[in-house]
Design a protein around this motif. Structure first.
Motif, mmCIF file in Angstrom:
data_model
loop_
_atom_site.group_PDB
_atom_site.id
_atom_site.type_symbol
_atom_site.label_atom_id
_atom_site.label_comp_id
_atom_site.label_asym_id
_atom_site.label_seq_id
_atom_site.Cartn_x
_atom_site.Cartn_y
_atom_site.Cartn_z
ATOM 1 N N PRO A 1 3.168 67.301 20.668
ATOM 2 C CA PRO A 1 1.756 67.222 20.369
ATOM 3 C C PRO A 1 1.493 66.018 20.834
ATOM 4 O O PRO A 1 1.869 64.822 20.747
ATOM 5 N N GLY A 2 -0.033 65.983 21.060
ATOM 6 C CA GLY A 2 -0.801 64.829 21.517
ATOM 7 C C GLY A 2 -0.782 64.415 22.920
ATOM 8 O O GLY A 2 -1.209 63.487 23.239
ATOM 9 N N ALA A 3 0.125 65.306 23.506
ATOM 10 C CA ALA A 3 0.426 65.025 24.838
ATOM 11 C C ALA A 3 -0.660 65.696 25.764
ATOM 12 O O ALA A 3 -1.494 66.384 25.238
ATOM 13 N N VAL A 4 -1.250 65.160 26.883
ATOM 14 C CA VAL A 4 -2.306 65.437 27.556
ATOM 15 C C VAL A 4 -1.518 66.763 28.686
ATOM 16 O O VAL A 4 -0.755 66.416 29.437
ATOM 17 N N ILE B 1 -5.630 68.293 25.394
ATOM 18 C CA ILE B 1 -4.667 67.635 24.717
ATOM 19 C C ILE B 1 -3.918 68.541 23.767
ATOM 20 O O ILE B 1 -4.735 69.311 22.935
ATOM 21 N N ILE B 2 -2.702 68.536 23.475
ATOM 22 C CA ILE B 2 -2.055 69.645 23.049
ATOM 23 C C ILE B 2 -2.142 69.280 21.404
ATOM 24 O O ILE B 2 -2.062 68.144 20.994
ATOM 25 N N VAL C 1 0.935 78.136 39.970
ATOM 26 C CA VAL C 1 0.207 77.301 38.939
ATOM 27 C C VAL C 1 1.025 76.190 38.642
ATOM 28 O O VAL C 1 2.213 76.322 38.403
ATOM 29 N N THR C 2 0.674 74.863 38.482
ATOM 30 C CA THR C 2 1.362 73.658 38.283
ATOM 31 C C THR C 2 0.733 72.900 37.016
ATOM 32 O O THR C 2 -0.479 72.905 36.875
ATOM 33 N N LEU C 3 1.751 72.941 36.117
ATOM 34 C CA LEU C 3 1.335 72.276 34.657
ATOM 35 C C LEU C 3 1.942 70.737 34.626
ATOM 36 O O LEU C 3 3.313 70.691 35.184
ATOM 37 N N ARG C 4 1.248 69.705 34.223
ATOM 38 C CA ARG C 4 1.747 68.484 34.131
ATOM 39 C C ARG C 4 1.575 68.122 32.666
ATOM 40 O O ARG C 4 0.480 67.999 32.317
ATOM 41 N N ILE C 5 2.246 67.772 32.065
ATOM 42 C CA ILE C 5 2.323 67.011 30.584
ATOM 43 C C ILE C 5 2.858 65.774 30.585
ATOM 44 O O ILE C 5 3.705 65.353 31.065
#
Length: 572
Positions: free
Chosen positions: A185-188, A198-199, A218-222
């Motif tokens: 939670p709260g990560a971008v 923002i999660i 598809v590339t996701l970066r947290i």
């Protein structure tokens, strides 16, 4: 000060009496003493005020979380403290149990703002483990000190990411996909290089995707609040095309005389096949075979293949099932006796059949008609006709034909000679009667009744493969030589279908595809189909109009016919 005290003592001794002498202070002495006391009081006030004044310490940090992992994002803990008065500054870092780092020790600093950073390491330079720490700042003046404590949190663990509805390699058949997952939670959340959201506090996130046909990366970066990053890649393959069907057997419009036919083919591996809604087993490489029971006539085979994603491909094949020998129609009966050395054999079979006469292949028209000229030997001749239809059914017909060129000649002439010898006066009437009979026979033989008609008055030609044909019906009362032409509006021949062809006295069907003599399609317009039969002076002519149109223009399909039985056309 010392000098002043001595002066006061001197003045006191000067005015003292030997025993009970009274001392009298002059105004000057009082002013001097007062001045000295006031100066001493001011010095003491300033000196002790400075010593007793508090440092006035205020401290704060820009953020508590940091990740000293040298990734360039929040690698240090930075703090700012403000002094109102000069003081000696000590900065220490404590864990939950002990002091782990001394950042400053009794460092005298002037009033104002001061900055300090901590790299997350202990006194020996080792990176401290993740957890909570206290940064304590102590400001010490002469008699007073103040402390401030700031909380710091070391977090070097990247945020966990879990995609809920996608594997590492995923195949779908819909371009719209909602990618769902959970993370810290709260990560971008960054998606394909751009910030997405923002999660939320429950850790769930979703990304609507619009996929293109084929592979989609598809590339996701947290990135969490401490700057730690996790990256997830997914390759999603969009496939909306059904599996490929390769049908090996039967071919399109195949004819067979076997009631059970085997369907063979191949599809994309791991697919499902149904034939006429019946499930068919497939091998690992996609090969399948299945037997189908046919009924007489046309049979439609519906082959349907479905892949793992539900994409469907269908294919239809028509198979014709026919048993029994096909009929053969000939223009001569068995046992016929001919006086001519050539037999013009004309017949009709089922369209699409193959015909051989005495072992020689004969061309068959689109309507199943054929004709061939056969030389005859004097005496007995055997004519054997064999036919095989499209389904493979065969038939055989034999005709025994006798060729006798002298049949009836010798007997007739001998009788005539005997009659003339007994009655010579009959010669002239006989000659006249003979001429009349010959003339009548000539007229009878060459007088032809001709009828011409077509199956439609408006004809739209097509490509050769489309098999668009105009049927021309030619009715002859007896055998004659026929010329059949197509004339334009100016009476010029554009297509010659028959030229002095010998035709028997019956109905003939001549197909025409709308092309001229140079195999070019005639332009739209009104044309005349003209037929000529016989020879001058007993020649008959018939004609029928036909309107040729382009594709897309509908016309009347009513048969049009004309009939002409009088045949003297002296213009020809």
């Amino acid at each position: 000060m010392r000098f002043t005290v001595q002066s006061q003592r001197f003045h006191s001794q000067r005015f003292q009496t030997p025993r009970s002498r009274q001392v009298y202070a002059t105004p000057g002495v009082l002013v001097t003493a007062g001045s000295i006391g006031l100066a001493l009081l001011l010095l003491l006030t300033v000196f002790f005020g400075d010593w007793l004044r508090a440092p006035g310490l205020q401290a704060f940090a820009s953020r508590a979380l940091f990740s000293p992992n040298n990734d360039g994002s929040f690698d240090i803990f930075d703090l700012t403290y403000d002094l109102q008065n000069s003081a000696n500054i000590t900065v220490e870092v404590f864990s939950e149990t002990a002091r782990v780092r001394l950042l400053q020790s009794q460092n005298n600093q002037a009033p104002g703002k001061h900055f300090l950073t901590w790299d997350g390491r202990d006194q020996n330079g080792a990176l401290l483990p993740d957890g909570a720490y206290r940064v304590q700042i102590t400001a010490q003046s002469v008699f007073r000190s103040e402390s401030r404590t700031l909380n710091a949190q070391i977090d070097t663990s990247p945020p966990s990411v879990k995609i809920l509805n996608s594997d590492e390699q995923m195949r779908v058949n819909s371009a719209e996909l909602l990618l769902e997952g959970v993370s810290e939670p709260g990560a971008v959340l960054w998606w394909n290089g751009a910030m997405h959201s923002i999660i939320a506090s429950d850790g769930r996130f979703s990304i609507p995707l619009r996929l293109q046909e084929g592979p989609n990366l598809v590339t996701l970066r947290i990135i969490d609040e401490a700057g730690n990053a996790s990256e997830v890649r997914r390759e999603i393959l969009l496939s909306t095309r059904g599996p490929e069907i390769t049908l090996l057997r039967p071919t399109e419009n195949e004819w067979t005389n076997q009631q059970v036919i085997e369907v063979q083919g191949r599809i994309t591996p791991r697919g499902e096949v149904t034939i006429n809604q019946q499930r068919v087993q497939t091998s690992e490489d996609g090969f399948f075979r299945h037997q189908v029971l046919l009924t007489a006539g046309a049979n439609l085979l519906h082959i349907e293949a479905k892949d793992e994603l539900g994409n469907i491909t269908s294919l239809n094949r028509t198979v014709y099932f026919k048993t029994g020998a096909s009929s053969i129609q000939l223009n001569i009966e068995d046992g016929a006796i001919l006086t001519t050395s050539t037999l013009q054999l004309v017949g009709k079979v089922e369209p699409g059949s193959r015909v051989s006469v005495n072992g020689q292949q004969v061309a068959v028209g689109m309507l199943g008609d054929f004709q061939v000229a056969l030389p005859l030997l004097e005496g007995q001749n055997v004519i054997e006709i064999q036919t095989i239809d499209q389904a493979g059914n065969s038939n055989r017909l034999v005709r025994n034909i006798t060729y006798n060129p002298n049949l009836g000649r010798e007997t007739n002439w001998n009788q005539i000679g005997a009659n003339f010898s007994q009655a010579p006066w009959l010669v002239i009437p006989a000659l006249l009667l003979t001429l009349i009979v010959l003339g009548f026979l000539y007229w009878r033989r060459n007088h032809v009744e001709l009828a011409l008609s077509v199956n439609q008055s408006t004809f739209t030609p097509g490509l050769p493969a489309e098999n668009h044909l105009l049927e021309i019906y030619l009715d002859l009362s007896q055998t004659a030589r026929v010329t059949l032409e197509v004339l334009d509006e100016h009476g010029r021949p554009r297509a010659t279908l028959l030229r002095q062809r010998r035709k028997m006295g019956r109905r003939h069907i001549i197909p025409w595809n709308g092309l001229d003599d140079q195999a070019r399609m005639l332009p739209p317009g009104l044309y005349t189909i003209r037929a000529e039969a016989g020879s001058p002076p007993l020649q008959v002519t018939c004609s029928v109009p036909v309107q040729i149109e382009r594709k897309g223009v509908s016309g009347s399909a009513q048969p049009v016919s004309t009939r002409q039985t009088v045949g003297n056309d002296w213009r020809r």
